[in-house]
Design a protein around this motif. Structure first.
Motif: not given
Lengths: 231, 414
Positions: B104-105, B121-124, B215-216, B221-222
């Motif tokens: 998720x970007x 941000x990059x979330x994995x 973290x993803x 949540x954000x």
């Protein structure tokens, strides 16, 4: 049997607008086993005649017949084959390949012919033995005297069993002792193998030993003399 | 005696000249292959940086047009949780796919102690990102460490990593508390608290000032969503990239998704490869020309020096092609010995570089990394064959000229 015959052989060179006649309508027949000297002063055309007979150069006009074959229509490759199998050459400066040993120099014409290594080696060794150089077979030309080099050159000329050997001033660069050795050797080979020898020379030591003398002057045969007593 | 041995002995006649020529060929060969090896190292580095280091994977699945327009309205271009589940299920059935990871970007501002800075941000899922990054072998520093700090795991859902550029900007230290603020997928302003537990460095200098890894779970949540921007597929074998992509396109033909290979997305790789290919081609042509000219000069001189000998060989029956063959072998030998020596130099140089592990700052990285000279079999073989072939061909013109000369003229040459 006729080995080589020339008819009305002419060769001229051009230097700018000037034409120089090196040979003028030369008719000459050489037979099997003959030991012939072509002699005359410098510029008389003896080397030119030898080069033409040896198929090293092309005549301006006239005909050369080697055995029963006319050289007129031979391609360059056919002339090469002919030189390789029928004619042996001995040069004034020996013209051995410096990076090859005596044995390898003698093997060379056979290898050009496509003869296998083992057979070429055997035949070359036998020839070196005949010219009394079997103990020098591994030596390179620069480690040998002029006389020895010329003997190697003779072995190279004979290794393909040619019917004709053409030698251009073969004794010119040799001292008397070596010149006599070479002449003796060629005479011996001439008699034992039956190959015809043609020399271009003005060396009296050689002229005294031939059985026919062809005197050239200004590109023409002045005299064609059979010598009866051979020393 | 063979023609080969005659040719070899002829080369030894003027040993100094032959050695000089061989050295020119050897250095030319080595220069081409060292450059080719370095270029390949660059390609490998950029590829690995993209696929593994940045955890992009080999294949990516996005909602159609998301990569072009997703920035303006991220919520409209996300893959739903159902989409993601469907892709995961398909990936699990395919033996060639090792992992399907959601990404998720997010974007917004990082707030630290009242100071704010824009972030991308990059979330994995941390473990999935680690799994992809562990595959990287290129662009490593001597210490082989990707970040400072402690590992982010699913057990530390509020931990984030920021880049060294951002860290310098804020002057913060590991363990600092920050707030991520920005609009969620519905456009409502949202904020989450996080703790900086990692300082990492990115290949791209620009991103290295703006990037946040989270973290993803925290990112979702954000953004107030369970969706993901894309699914990244890690393959067991990179060579399957095109096949897997083609199969997935067939499988999901009716879906409003786009499926890309890594090299379709990575502009840098394509542009760098094209640039290096052109430079390599030019270098190769220049060097092969110099080597060939060097051999041509050597053989040309040898032909002139040995004209009388050529006459002798022709007199005793060697045909014109035989003369060309003899000089061709000599020339080919110069090329062969030169290329063999060049091969040794290349291998020795490559191994030396590998042993020394020199560092440099590549344009694709903001950190110093160990550089390498890769040994590329295709380059080694092709340049070897071409050099030997060209040096052989170089002899033909002077040898043909000599062979065509009348024998009597060659014999009379002084």
């Amino acid at each position: 049997m006729t080995v080589v015959e020339t008819q009305k052989l002419q060769k001229s060179y051009h230097f700018g607008d000037t034409e120089v006649q090196a040979l003028r309508k030369v008719d000459l027949t050489i037979s099997e086993s003959e030991f012939v000297a072509i002699w005359g002063p410098s510029g008389s055309g003896k080397s030119t005649l030898c080069n033409l007979i040896g198929l090293l150069d092309d005549p301006t006009s006239g005909e050369i017949t080697l055995g029963d074959k006319s050289a007129a229509h031979l391609s360059d490759a056919q002339k090469s084959d002919f030189r390789n199998s029928t004619i042996g050459f001995v040069f004034q400066n020996f013209n051995l390949i410096p990076v090859l040993s005596a044995l390898e120099n003698v093997m060379l014409p056979l290898q050009i012919q496509g003869v296998g290594n083992a057979e070429a080696r055997e035949r070359a060794l036998s020839l070196l033995d005949e010219v009394d150089l079997s103990d020098r077979s591994g030596h390179r030309p620069q480690k040998m005297s002029g006389g020895q080099q010329q003997r190697v050159a003779i072995a190279r000329a004979l290794v393909t069993e040619p019917v004709l050997v053409i030698a251009d001033e073969p004794t010119a660069n040799l001292d008397t002792e070596n010149a006599n050795l070479i002449i003796d050797l060629m005479r011996k080979v001439n008699q034992s193998r039956g190959a015809a020898f043609i020399f271009s020379t003005h060396d009296d030591r050689l002229l005294d030993r031939v059985d026919r003398k062809v005197h050239l002057q200004d590109g023409e045969i002045l005299e064609d003399e059979l010598v009866t007593s051979i020393s | 005696m063979t023609w080969l041995s005659l040719a070899f002995r002829n080369l030894l006649r003027n040993a100094r000249r032959s050695i000089t020529t061989i050295a020119a060929v050897a250095l030319g060969y080595a220069a081409v292959n060292v450059f080719g090896g370095f270029a390949t190292y660059m390609f490998t580095s950029i590829r690995e940086a993209y696929i593994y280091d940045q955890a992009n994977g080999h294949v990516q699945i996005w909602k159609r047009d998301a990569r072009d327009y997703g920035g303006a309205d991220p919520g409209a271009f996300l893959l739903s949780a159902e989409d993601f589940a469907e892709i995961k299920a398909a990936a699990e059935k395919d033996d060639r796919i090792e992992l399907a990871a959601g990404m998720l970007e997010v974007r917004g501002n990082v707030d630290y102690d009242g100071n704010q800075s824009f972030f991308l941000g990059r979330a994995m899922v941390p473990e999935e990102q680690d799994q992809i990054q562990e595959k990287a072998t290129a662009l490593r520093g001597r210490k082989d460490k990707r970040f400072e700090g402690t590992a982010i795991t699913s057990a530390t859902p509020e931990s984030i990593g920021i880049t060294t550029g951002m860290q310098k900007n804020f002057g913060l230290k590991l363990g600092a508390d920050v707030t991520l603020m920005g609009p969620d997928v519905t456009g409502q302003l949202n904020g989450v608290n996080a703790q900086v537990t990692q300082i990492l460095e990115l290949a791209s200098e620009k991103l290295n000032k703006r990037f946040v890894y989270l973290p993803l779970e925290l990112a979702q949540v954000f953004y107030t969503t369970e969706d993901v921007s894309c699914v990244r597929l890690l393959l067991k074998n990179e060579a399957d990239t095109d096949f897997v992509t083609a199969d997935l396109k067939k499988t999901f033909a009716d879906r409003d998704w786009e499926i890309f290979t890594w090299y379709e997305i990575s502009d840098l790789y394509g542009r760098t490869k094209r640039m290096f290919d052109i430079i390599f081609g030019l270098v190769f042509v220049i060097i092969i020309t110099i080597s060939t000219m060097s051999v041509l000069n050597t053989i040309g001189m040898a032909v002139v020096e040995r004209t009388k000998e050529i006459g002798t060989l022709r007199a005793i029956g060697l045909k014109r092609p035989g003369v060309v063959r003899l000089f061709g072998i000599e020339s080919g030998l110069l090329g062969l010995i030169g290329a063999l020596l060049g091969l040794l130099i290349t291998v020795a140089f490559s191994l030396t570089v590998r042993a020394i592990k020199p560092m440099w700052d590549p344009p694709v990285s903001s950190r110093s990394v160990v550089w390498e000279i890769k040994l590329v079999p295709e380059y080694l073989v092709v340049s070897f064959v071409l050099l030997v072939l060209f040096t052989f061909i170089a002899a033909i013109a002077p040898a043909r000229r000599a062979a065509r000369q009348p024998v009597v003229d060659s014999l009379g040459h002084v």
